[in-house]
Design an enzyme around this catalytic site. Structure first.
Site, PDB file in Angstrom:
ATOM      1  N   ILE A  34       0.504  -1.199  -0.208  1.00  0.00           N
ATOM      2  CA  ILE A  34      -0.023  -0.217   0.128  1.00  0.00           C
ATOM      3  C   ILE A  34       0.815   1.049  -0.014  1.00  0.00           C
ATOM      4  O   ILE A  34      -0.042   2.733  -0.022  1.00  0.00           O
ATOM      5  CB  ILE A  34      -0.766   0.231   1.701  1.00  0.00           C
ATOM      6  CG1 ILE A  34      -0.492  -0.361   2.684  1.00  0.00           C
ATOM      7  CG2 ILE A  34      -2.119  -0.932   1.088  1.00  0.00           C
ATOM      8  CD1 ILE A  34      -1.381   0.156   3.921  1.00  0.00           C
ATOM      9  N   GLY A  35       2.169   1.160  -0.084  1.00  0.00           N
ATOM     10  CA  GLY A  35       2.847   2.129   0.040  1.00  0.00           C
ATOM     11  C   GLY A  35       4.462   2.272   0.488  1.00  0.00           C
ATOM     12  O   GLY A  35       4.707   0.933   0.406  1.00  0.00           O
ATOM     13  N   GLY A  94       8.584   3.679   1.134  1.00  0.00           N
ATOM     14  CA  GLY A  94       9.532   5.322   1.879  1.00  0.00           C
ATOM     15  C   GLY A  94      10.428   4.210   0.822  1.00  0.00           C
ATOM     16  O   GLY A  94      10.930   3.469   0.067  1.00  0.00           O
ATOM     17  N   PHE A  97      13.458   3.731   2.886  1.00  0.00           N
ATOM     18  CA  PHE A  97      13.842   1.880   3.460  1.00  0.00           C
ATOM     19  C   PHE A  97      13.301   1.154   3.541  1.00  0.00           C
ATOM     20  O   PHE A  97      13.439   0.008   4.358  1.00  0.00           O
ATOM     21  CB  PHE A  97      14.702   2.485   4.776  1.00  0.00           C
ATOM     22  CG  PHE A  97      16.106   3.322   4.235  1.00  0.00           C
ATOM     23  CD1 PHE A  97      17.654   2.193   3.604  1.00  0.00           C
ATOM     24  CD2 PHE A  97      16.223   4.092   4.355  1.00  0.00           C
ATOM     25  CE1 PHE A  97      18.527   3.641   3.508  1.00  0.00           C
ATOM     26  CE2 PHE A  97      17.255   5.539   3.628  1.00  0.00           C
ATOM     27  CZ  PHE A  97      18.134   4.540   3.791  1.00  0.00           C
ATOM     28  N   SER A  98      11.730   1.436   3.195  1.00  0.00           N
ATOM     29  CA  SER A  98      10.705   0.992   3.529  1.00  0.00           C
ATOM     30  C   SER A  98       9.302   0.064   2.638  1.00  0.00           C
ATOM     31  O   SER A  98       9.543   1.257   1.416  1.00  0.00           O
ATOM     32  CB  SER A  98       9.654   1.038   4.615  1.00  0.00           C
ATOM     33  OG  SER A  98       9.975   2.613   4.599  1.00  0.00           O
ATOM     34  N   VAL A 123       5.421  -0.763   2.837  1.00  0.00           N
ATOM     35  CA  VAL A 123       4.386  -0.828   3.627  1.00  0.00           C
ATOM     36  C   VAL A 123       3.286  -1.385   3.053  1.00  0.00           C
ATOM     37  O   VAL A 123       2.350  -1.188   2.070  1.00  0.00           O
ATOM     38  CB  VAL A 123       3.283   0.892   3.761  1.00  0.00           C
ATOM     39  CG1 VAL A 123       2.284  -0.097   5.014  1.00  0.00           C
ATOM     40  CG2 VAL A 123       4.832   1.536   4.673  1.00  0.00           C
ATOM     41  N   LYS A 159       4.661  -1.620   8.145  1.00  0.00           N
ATOM     42  CA  LYS A 159       5.721  -1.349   7.748  1.00  0.00           C
ATOM     43  C   LYS A 159       6.550  -1.705   7.088  1.00  0.00           C
ATOM     44  O   LYS A 159       7.801  -2.359   8.858  1.00  0.00           O
ATOM     45  CB  LYS A 159       6.242   0.265   8.231  1.00  0.00           C
ATOM     46  CG  LYS A 159       7.165   1.163   6.999  1.00  0.00           C
ATOM     47  CD  LYS A 159       7.318   2.487   8.013  1.00  0.00           C
ATOM     48  CE  LYS A 159       8.655   3.788   7.448  1.00  0.00           C
ATOM     49  NZ  LYS A 159       8.628   5.175   8.350  1.00  0.00           N
ATOM     50  N   ASP A 214       8.510  16.205   9.842  1.00  0.00           N
ATOM     51  CA  ASP A 214       8.340  16.168   8.316  1.00  0.00           C
ATOM     52  C   ASP A 214       6.857  15.887   7.998  1.00  0.00           C
ATOM     53  O   ASP A 214       6.440  15.519   7.358  1.00  0.00           O
ATOM     54  CB  ASP A 214       9.110  14.182   7.776  1.00  0.00           C
ATOM     55  CG  ASP A 214       8.886  14.159   6.790  1.00  0.00           C
ATOM     56  OD1 ASP A 214       8.801  15.271   5.501  1.00  0.00           O
ATOM     57  OD2 ASP A 214       9.101  13.186   6.444  1.00  0.00           O
TER      58      ASP A 214
HETATM   59  N1  ADE Z   1       0.603   3.681   4.494  1.00  0.00           N
HETATM   60  C1  ADE Z   1       1.457   4.491   5.193  1.00  0.00           C
HETATM   61  N2  ADE Z   1       1.168   4.369   6.482  1.00  0.00           N
HETATM   62  C2  ADE Z   1       0.014   3.750   6.755  1.00  0.00           C
HETATM   63  C3  ADE Z   1      -0.982   3.355   7.420  1.00  0.00           C
HETATM   64  N3  ADE Z   1      -0.895   3.575   8.490  1.00  0.00           N
HETATM   65  N4  ADE Z   1      -1.842   3.029   7.072  1.00  0.00           N
HETATM   66  C4  ADE Z   1      -2.021   2.576   5.957  1.00  0.00           C
HETATM   67  N5  ADE Z   1      -1.893   3.007   4.590  1.00  0.00           N
HETATM   68  C5  ADE Z   1       0.056   3.921   5.562  1.00  0.00           C
END
Ligand code: ADE
Length: 283
Positions: free
Chosen positions: A14-15, A17, A19-20, A22, A37, A130
């Site tokens: 779903i995402g 960064g 270094f990471s 998600v 994460k 940030d």
């Molecule tokens: N993307 C990054 N952190 C998240 C979170 N806590 N919930 C949903 N999407 C995310």
């Protein structure tokens, strides 16, 4: 599919960064959704390790309805997993890029919650550093959750002279571009001003083709509020985007401004309860 981390079944990404990554996951028994994460330990250099331990330490102490909760940390030989409260309603950046600026009322409700989160963090001496629209998440019922404490620090942290440039240039306060070594809570206040401008207008206050020009715009405080923005909101933006930190509104002045005072925050469903303590555990 089928992979498990602790009690959690891992699903799609779903995402991500620097270094990471998600991923969405859900608790095998309660079915509660979480955001995982995922950090590859072998790819973290010394600086990234320092930032990560700050992130964990800040998030462990934060318990607020408008801050993403850290439920637990799971460690394997190669990876670290931060089990985070899930915010499934997207982020402020995508919302505005897809649907345009917020209405005056939606802006007030959203901004009041960001303000509540930041007031709370500052009250326990944590600066986010940030804040940006990408880090303002929403739950599916529209409750604001401030996320990503990867650059956060303690106000009294002696190992961090508070002179480190953190965050995203368009949200950076002027003192970050000057050679000042006290960069405290007003850095978050400035970023909130940029967020507010972005929410009510759908555009960023400081834009330029080059870093040098962006820097000059920010240091000079050269921005223009469109005339159709309601007067009370204009006055709040002007009170926040003051180049001299000492002249900038404090959190309580923002809370008491006449744009926000009539705002009633809706009742949102409570977050699922967290495990007793976010102890480090092996799966
Ligand atoms: N993307 C990054 N952190 C998240 C979170 N806590 N919930 C949903 N999407 C995310």
């Amino acid at each position: 599919p089928g992979r498990r981390v602790g009690f959690y079944k891992v699903r799609g990404e779903i995402g991500y960064g620097t270094f990471s990554r998600v991923k969405m996951a859900f608790h095998a028994l309660t079915k509660d959704k979480v955001a995982l994460k995922i950090l590859d330990k072998t790819r973290l250099d010394f600086q990234a390790q320092r930032l990560l331990s700050r992130e964990i330490s800040s998030m462990e102490s934060l318990q607020h309805p408008n801050v993403v909760r850290l439920y637990e940390v799971v460690e394997t030989p190669s990876r670290l997993y931060l089990v985070l409260e899930y915010a499934g309603g997207g982020d402020l950046h995508n919302r505005i890029c897809n649907d345009g600026k917020f209405s005056d009322n939606a802006s007030k409700i959203t901004f009041a919650q960001i303000l509540s989160a930041i007031k709370y963090m500052h009250s326990i001496n944590i600066i986010h550093r940030d804040l940006k629209a990408e880090n303002v998440l929403f739950t599916s019922s529209g409750c604001v959750k401030v996320a990503d404490f990867g650059f956060s620090t303690r106000v009294s942290n002696r190992s961090d002279a508070l002179d480190t440039f953190c965050g995203s240039p368009p949200y950076a306060a002027p003192e970050l571009f000057r050679d000042e070594c006290y960069l405290g809570p007003p850095v978050d206040v400035w970023a909130m001003g940029v967020l507010l401008f972005f929410m009510v207008t759908g555009t960023m206050p400081f834009r330029a083709e080059t870093m040098g020009k962006l820097r000059r715009c920010i240091i000079e405080g050269a921005y223009t509020i469109p005339p159709w923005v309601p007067g009370p909101c204009q006055r709040l933006i002007k009170g926040i985007l003051k180049p001299v930190p000492a002249e900038r509104y404090a959190i309580d002045q923002m809370m008491g401004c006449d744009w926000l005072l009539p705002t009633q925050t809706p009742q949102y469903p409570p977050s699922p309860p967290a495990p007793p303590s976010p102890a480090l555990r092996r799966p």
